[in-house]
Design an enzyme around this catalytic site. Structure first.
Site, PDB file in Angstrom:
ATOM      1  N   GLU A 196       6.399  -9.724  54.659  1.00  0.00           N
ATOM      2  CA  GLU A 196       6.690  -9.661  56.095  1.00  0.00           C
ATOM      3  C   GLU A 196       5.415  -9.397  56.901  1.00  0.00           C
ATOM      4  OE1 GLU A 196       8.136  -8.092  53.591  1.00  0.00           O
ATOM      5  OE2 GLU A 196      10.231  -7.617  53.982  1.00  0.00           O
ATOM      6  N   CYS A 217       7.010  -2.472  57.057  1.00  0.00           N
ATOM      7  CA  CYS A 217       7.223  -3.797  57.645  1.00  0.00           C
ATOM      8  C   CYS A 217       8.132  -3.710  58.862  1.00  0.00           C
ATOM      9  CB  CYS A 217       7.805  -4.746  56.605  1.00  0.00           C
ATOM     10  SG  CYS A 217       6.668  -5.051  55.239  1.00  0.00           S
TER      11      CYS A 217
END
Ligand SMILES: Nc1nc2[nH]cnc2c(=O)[nH]1
Length: 128
Positions: A27, A58
Site C-alpha cells: 500500500e 499503511c
C-alpha cells in the site's frame, strides 16, 4: 492499486525484503507511486484496492493521502495466521501509549512546543 475516476494511477506490491525497507508495504509503495505520477501529496477522490487489509502504518498513509475508500481481500486476523504483525499492532494501538511493547514516553514537552509554535507561526508554512 489506486484508482481515480476508473483509471489506475498507482500500483505497488510488497518490497520490504527486496529493498530492505520496513515501510515498503504494498500500500505504501502504491501511495508513493500514485503521488509521484499525479505530482501531488494528496489523493482526494481515490480508491485503494489491496489484497490484504492495511496495517496501521499503511492506514495512516491512506488517511494522510486523503484516499476516499479502501477495498481489501483478507483481513488482519488472516495475516496473523501466517505470522504478520498487522493485527498485533492494531491491538497495541488500543492500549495507553506508555503500556505498549514499544512505549512512547513524553520528554522535553516545553522545548518541543517551542519548535511546534515557531513552525505554526512560519508564514511560509504549507498545510497538508
Ligand atoms: N496489508 C499488508 N499487510 C502487510 N503486513 C506485512 N506486509 C504487508 C503488506 O505489504 N500489506
Amino acid at each position: 492499486m489506486i484508482v481515480l475516476g476508473g483509471e489506475i494511477i498507482g500500483e505497488g506490491w510488497n518490497r520490504v525484503i527486496a529493498t530492505r525497507d520496513p515501510t515498503a508495504h504494498g500500500e505504501m509503495v502504491a501511495v508513493r507511486d500514485a503521488c509521484r505520477r499525479i505530482g501531488n501529496n494528496g489523493l482526494q477522490g481515490c480508491v485503494l484496492y489491496t489484497s490484504g487489509q492495511p496495517c496501521p502504518m499503511c492506514l495512516g498513509a491512506i488517511y494522510w493521502a486523503r484516499i476516499e475508500r479502501v477495498f481489501y481481500g483478507f483481513g488482519t486476523r488472516d495475516a496473523a495466521g501466517i505470522g504478520f504483525d498487522d493485527h498485533f499492532i492494531y491491538e497495541q494501538l488500543a492500549r495507553p501509549a506508555e503500556q505498549r511493547a514499544i512505549p512512547e514516553i513524553p520528554l522535553l514537552r516545553a522545548e518541543a512546543l517551542e519548535i511546534l509554535e515557531a513552525f505554526a507561526a512560519d508564514p511560509g508554512r504549507v498545510r497538508y
